[in-house]
Write a protein that holds these residues in place. Structure first.
Motif, PDB file in Angstrom:
ATOM      1  N   GLU A   5     -19.109  -9.356  68.764  1.00  0.00           N
ATOM      2  CA  GLU A   5     -18.354  -8.086  68.307  1.00  0.00           C
ATOM      3  C   GLU A   5     -17.409  -8.604  67.110  1.00  0.00           C
ATOM      4  OE1 GLU A   5     -17.780  -5.130  69.048  1.00  0.00           O
ATOM      5  OE2 GLU A   5     -15.993  -4.845  67.907  1.00  0.00           O
ATOM      6  N   THR A  11     -20.478  -0.547  66.660  1.00  0.00           N
ATOM      7  CA  THR A  11     -21.196  -1.271  67.381  1.00  0.00           C
ATOM      8  C   THR A  11     -22.602  -0.657  67.780  1.00  0.00           C
ATOM      9  OG1 THR A  11     -19.419  -2.217  68.323  1.00  0.00           O
ATOM     10  CG2 THR A  11     -21.274  -2.467  69.790  1.00  0.00           C
ATOM     11  N   ASP A  64     -21.578  -7.716  64.618  1.00  0.00           N
ATOM     12  CA  ASP A  64     -21.857  -6.404  64.471  1.00  0.00           C
ATOM     13  C   ASP A  64     -21.315  -5.589  63.158  1.00  0.00           C
ATOM     14  OD1 ASP A  64     -19.485  -6.110  65.777  1.00  0.00           O
ATOM     15  OD2 ASP A  64     -19.918  -4.648  67.237  1.00  0.00           O
ATOM     16  N   HIS A  65     -20.069  -5.991  63.019  1.00  0.00           N
ATOM     17  CA  HIS A  65     -19.253  -5.373  61.897  1.00  0.00           C
ATOM     18  C   HIS A  65     -18.025  -6.068  61.567  1.00  0.00           C
ATOM     19  CE1 HIS A  65     -16.716  -3.796  64.974  1.00  0.00           C
ATOM     20  NE2 HIS A  65     -17.850  -3.327  65.756  1.00  0.00           N
TER      21      HIS A  65
HETATM   22 MN    MN Z   1     -18.351  -3.556  67.802  1.00  0.00          MN
END
Ligand code: MN
Ligand code: GP9
Length: 669
Positions: free
Chosen positions: A290, A332, A504-505
């Motif tokens: 995450e 996500t 993810d980002h």
């Molecule tokens: Mn995320």
């Protein structure tokens, strides 16, 4: 609304109350249903979503809009209609409750159409019921006598009424008019009760809710459960029936040719590359981290490394410092799509939400077709990002969500990653091998505040800021990952598995000042872009093989092709965009990493399209260096250098969108 009712002295005592209830029918209906909706809200008990004043207003408004038309009916007809409405709405709400207990989500139209979802409830149904649920049906104890009473009276009065009606036509007309006006007023009240709070939410905190659609429960928080179903119906109709434009034969051919050419690129490597199939039959353990950005890797604060475990892992792994996330609004879920399906996200919304019933060539399904078992792990509500639905569609055998984990380490939204990883490893050891395990971490989620007991890093000048909290969070996740690697070694899985992870980002921290202070340098536009998009991609192969730093440009869309290549699973016929990163052959020349807004990089240029859409305002940079920084030599260069690349990037996005929106995967095989 006035209902003529007559009762004799003899009937007074037992029937007076019932007759009164009959007069108040619609008010009673709304009151009883409001209580049920509130009971539903209390039982599902989603944090921060308890019914407040606005929600009561919306719920009352919805019930009025659903039932206002019964005012047109005569007393008996209205009572029957309201009873039927009560039965239907109670059934809907109760079905939602049972579904929620299992999936932490609400039933949607695609759920009803996707048999696998509901049948998953199967044997568990018994355990999903509770004694408290009887309250949903308590009103039926009253409804039944009321209904019987009305029927008896109706029969008795039939003859009398027939005679009465024939004499009072003009009175009936004006009564009908009165009813019509009354019902219009009631409808307007209902509509206003919905419109005011929903509009307020839409223009404030829920501004992007109806476009982003990230979670049905967030929608529920604004619309209530009945309103949610109305919206869901609209959403589905809008997506599938109202705008059901057809893909043209020409578009389909273009998409087909585009994906065939991409398949060809992968095919060439399958026949010639020494690493194709080198890790055949190994387990695959992949983690999506995450908000984990690349710029923290190999950095220290006050002499203490932020990611000591990852830094150590780099010595025995392949590290891609120029690996980028390719996510858009679906965050996500977009990263998950990119990495497991190798397609671009959509410009608006999430594919997971909008097209979960479409077909995809996914990593879990492809591995399953090749003898693997496949499971997804994420210790949060299974309905978030519509994962229950999408994972079923992507072919996972099992999705371990929040309910499958023991909440023994609360951190942020849910279970802390340390415990999450450990519990997941235990589950993995029980899987039939070879397996594919896909894990999604959560502890480093915005706003990054860890409980004090989990804070182990002195973030110095960043203490008390969100950036400081972010460093704390990634430090914690790094430790969780280190501990997981130890457990995998102890379980004997480490050298039987390809172990890989990626971020993810970005972390959505909009202020660049702390980044510059942390990195000790000012950042130009290209560096900011590369920091924003740069997430780590680290792959450990059995026997520490091929460890090193690989500078080629790479992106999330390349993840599945890379894994399939190592496992020796041909992918030339798969509808995927990416190409393998881990090859014995030299990296693919001119490979472009394409971003959703049309930007791209091939490692030597970075093209940034203009925000206003005017081609002359777009920027074409020549870049050098690696990782987050090192682009100091970035120069704006002649637009024409990026022209072909920009056109090709657009073609990739268009081909992907056609496949996703028109469900072309089965046609392109
Ligand atoms: Mn995320
Ligand atoms: C929740 C998690 C967060 O399940 O995946 O999603 P995000 O807010 O980062 O898109």
């Amino acid at each position: 609304m006035a209902v003529p009712f007559h009762y004799s002295r003899r009937q007074q005592a037992p029937f007076f109350l019932i007759a009164l209830l009959q007069r108040l029918d619609i008010i009673l209906f709304i009151t009883v249903m409001l209580l049920k909706l509130n009971l539903f809200d209390r039982i599902i008990h989603v944090p921060n979503m308890a019914m407040v004043r606005d929600d009561w207003m919306t719920a009352a408004g919805t019930l009025i809009v659903i039932s206002f038309w019964t005012l047109w009916l005569p007393a008996r007809g209205r009572l029957i209609a309201l009873i039927v409405l009560d039965l239907i709405l109670t059934a809907i709400v109760y079905a939602d409750l049972i579904y929620f207990r299992y999936f932490q989500d609400l039933i949607t139209i695609p759920v009803l159409m996707q048999a696998g979802q509901v049948s998953a409830l199967g044997d568990s149904i018994g355990s999903l019921l509770s004694g408290r649920d009887l309250w949903f049906f308590a009103d039926w104890l009253l409804l039944l006598p009321l209904f019987i009473y009305t029927e008896i009276r109706a029969r008795r009065n039939r003859n009398h009424r027939t005679a009465e009606l024939s004499f009072h036509k003009p009175r009936r007309l004006s009564a009908a008019l009165r009813k019509l006006v009354a019902s219009i007023i009631v409808f307007a009240i209902g509509f206003t009760l919905i419109y005011v709070p929903v509009h307020k939410a839409k223009t404030t905190w829920a501004a992007e809710l109806f476009t982003g659609n990230w979670w049905n429960l967030s929608l529920y928080n604004v619309t209530g459960v009945l309103g949610f179903h109305g919206y869901d119906l609209y959403r589905y109709a809008n997506e599938h029936w109202l705008h059901d434009s057809k893909v043209t034969a020409e578009q389909e051919t273009e998409a087909k040719q585009w994906f065939q050419a991409r398949g060809e690129l992968r095919k060439q490597l399958e026949s010639s590359d020494a690493l194709f199939g080198k890790y055949k039959g190994k387990n695959v353990i992949m983690i999506q981290l995450e908000a984990f950005q690349n710029f923290v890797i190999n950095r220290s604060i006050g002499g203490v490394p932020v990611t000591p475990n990852m830094n150590k892992l780099l010595e025995s792994s392949l590290y891609y410092p120029n690996f980028y996330h390719q996510t858009a609004q679906g965050r996500t879920s977009d990263a998950d799509l990119a990495a497991n399906v190798s397609l671009q996200p959509l410009p608006t919304g999430s594919v997971f939400i909008r097209y979960a019933q479409h077909q995809f060539d996914s990593m879990p399904q492809t591995l399953k077709d090749n003898g693997y078992t496949a499971a997804a792990f994420h210790a949060y509500d299974g309905g978030f990002w519509n994962r229950n639905m999408m994972y079923d569609q992507l072919g996972y055998d099992k999705f371990y969500s929040k309910n499958d984990f023991t909440m023994d380490e609360p951190v942020g939204w849910s279970l802390g990653d340390k415990s999450f990883f450990q519990q997941s490893v235990v589950k993995m050891t029980k899987e039939k091998q070879p397996f594919y395990s896909f894990l999604i971490s959560l502890s480093s989620h915005h706003p990054y505040k860890l409980p004090p007991s989990a804070q182990q890093l002195d973030t110095k000048q960043f203490k008390g800021t969100m950036f400081g909290d972010y460093l704390e969070a990634v430090h914690y996740v790094d430790a969780a990952l280190g501990a997981m690697i130890e457990s995998l070694k102890q379980a004997g899985l480490w050298d039987k598995s390809i172990f890989l992870f990626y971020g993810d980002h970005d972390n959505s921290i909009a202020d660049w000042q702390p980044f510059e202070s942390f990195l000790g340098q000012s950042l130009d536009e290209t560096e900011r872009f590369r920091i924003l998009k740069g997430v780590p991609f680290i792959v450990h192969l059995p026997g520490d093989a091929h460890a090193g730093t690989y500078e080629q440009p790479a992106g999330q869309l390349d993840v599945t092709p890379t894994v399939l290549h190592l496992l020796g699973i041909g992918s030339s016929d798969k509808v995927m965009i990416g190409t393998p990163l881990i090859t014995a052959s030299p990296p693919q020349a001119g490979k472009r990493i394409v971003f959703r807004n049309g930007a791209y990089t091939d490692g030597s240029v970075l093209y940034l399209p203009a925000e206003d859409g005017l081609p002359e305002h777009s920027k074409c940079y020549s870049i050098t260096g690696t990782g987050a920084t090192g682009s100091k030599q970035a120069q704006l260069t002649d637009q024409s250098v990026c022209h072909t690349g920009a056109v090709e990037a657009r073609k990739e996005l268009d081909a992907s969108d056609l496949v996703v929106e028109y469900n072309l995967v089965p046609h392109l095989h």
